[in-house]
Design a protein around this motif. Sequence first.
Motif, PDB file in Angstrom:
ATOM      1  N   UNK A   1       0.801   4.522 -10.059  1.00 22.55           N
ATOM      2  CA  UNK A   1      -0.562   5.065 -10.083  1.00 22.55           C
ATOM      3  C   UNK A   1      -1.100   5.313  -8.675  1.00 22.55           C
ATOM      4  N   UNK A   2      -0.576   4.584  -7.695  1.00 23.89           N
ATOM      5  CA  UNK A   2      -1.058   4.726  -6.330  1.00 23.89           C
ATOM      6  C   UNK A   2      -0.704   6.086  -5.731  1.00 23.89           C
ATOM      7  N   UNK A   3       0.270   6.773  -6.320  1.00 23.70           N
ATOM      8  CA  UNK A   3       0.732   8.048  -5.765  1.00 23.70           C
ATOM      9  C   UNK A   3      -0.397   9.079  -5.679  1.00 23.70           C
ATOM     10  N   UNK A   4      -1.322   9.050  -6.630  1.00 24.25           N
ATOM     11  CA  UNK A   4      -2.431  10.010  -6.610  1.00 24.25           C
ATOM     12  C   UNK A   4      -3.707   9.464  -6.015  1.00 24.25           C
TER      13      UNK A   4
ATOM     14  N   UNK B   1       0.819  -1.205   0.000  1.00 21.13           N
ATOM     15  CA  UNK B   1       0.000   0.000   0.000  1.00 21.13           C
ATOM     16  C   UNK B   1       0.859   1.263   0.000  1.00 21.13           C
ATOM     17  N   UNK B   2       2.130   1.108  -0.277  1.00 22.78           N
ATOM     18  CA  UNK B   2       3.055   2.246  -0.333  1.00 22.78           C
ATOM     19  C   UNK B   2       3.347   2.567  -1.799  1.00 22.78           C
ATOM     20  N   UNK B   3       3.066   3.801  -2.248  1.00 19.67           N
ATOM     21  CA  UNK B   3       3.303   4.153  -3.658  1.00 19.67           C
ATOM     22  C   UNK B   3       4.739   3.911  -4.128  1.00 19.67           C
TER      23      UNK B   3
ATOM     24  N   UNK C   1      -4.903   8.803   4.144  1.00 25.11           N
ATOM     25  CA  UNK C   1      -6.083   7.984   3.860  1.00 25.11           C
ATOM     26  C   UNK C   1      -5.724   6.543   3.514  1.00 25.11           C
ATOM     27  N   UNK C   2      -4.567   6.319   2.910  1.00 28.69           N
ATOM     28  CA  UNK C   2      -4.157   4.945   2.616  1.00 28.69           C
ATOM     29  C   UNK C   2      -3.916   4.171   3.908  1.00 28.69           C
ATOM     30  N   UNK C   3      -3.242   4.801   4.867  1.00 29.46           N
ATOM     31  CA  UNK C   3      -2.992   4.147   6.154  1.00 29.46           C
ATOM     32  C   UNK C   3      -4.294   3.928   6.916  1.00 29.46           C
TER      33      UNK C   3
END
Length: 307
Positions: free
Chosen positions: A133-136, A81-83, A178-180
């Motif tokens: 893509x996860x960065x945004x 879950x880490x960009x 929000x990811x965490x």
Amino acid sequence: MNPPPSDSAEASQEMGWTPIAEEAVRAASVLHPKEGVLPRPARRRVLTVANQKGGVGKTTSTVNLAAALAVHGLKTLVIDLDPQGNASTALDIDHRSGTPSIYEVLIGEVSIAEAAQQSEQSPNLFCVPATIDLAGAEIELVSMANRETRLKEALSAEVLDQIGVDYVFIDCPPSLGLLTVNAMVAAQEVLIPIQCEYYALEGLGQLLSNIELVQQHLNRELSVSTILLTMYDGRTKLADQVTNEVRNHFGDTVLKTVIPRSVKVSEAPGYGQTVLAYDPGSRGAMSYLDAAKEIAERGVNERSSTT
């Protein structure tokens, strides 16, 4: 090909003790464990590995604990879950842009089962990769419905039963965004790696406060079940002071095993490997193996206490 442990032990006895022979025996014991499989947990365990401070060993601990459990027969899934995608790199999982990843899972385009890839390091080890893509994603999630529970919905019991995993490790980014939050809502347990240095203790209170907020408003089942001390340097008094302070404050939540500073642990991701694959006889590999056994034993103790 590595020889079985008994052959290595006999060979080292015939040749006499040498550091290389001793490490070969240790490596064989990791790759061919005499004890066989570790016991399955009472229920599937979903652990979020979190600490907003960077460089404390979150990703390193996630992939090596997962690999250690997999080596001992437990089917394990890592959610990157880490960009930055470091967990995907360490497990040698394809995470180029366009690869089905946790980003597509969060926005509802694919399922966890469709995005999960098997690691070549073990048939029991799977990973859902993170792409650039996860960065945004955090910005996109803000406007989505159920933004805090999207990972929980994706990690449904039906989907995880389809994969058949015993353990899920969620590797979080070094932030409290929000990811965490999604990771904490999706899990039952939080595993906090703490570096054996003074600065590692700073900000821990904020992390615990955020966990408490998630418990109150989003996930009442969440608990800090495990604290792992990492990057221990026995040559310094500070490492012992930090270790004692953490143990005095958190008690049995802290694993007995401490992960030492290790060049091998640091080198392994550069070769797309966990330290158990890169140098299974090293101190770092043996330490992560011992930590994984402790975690597995806690799962058994939970089963005993509920029967």
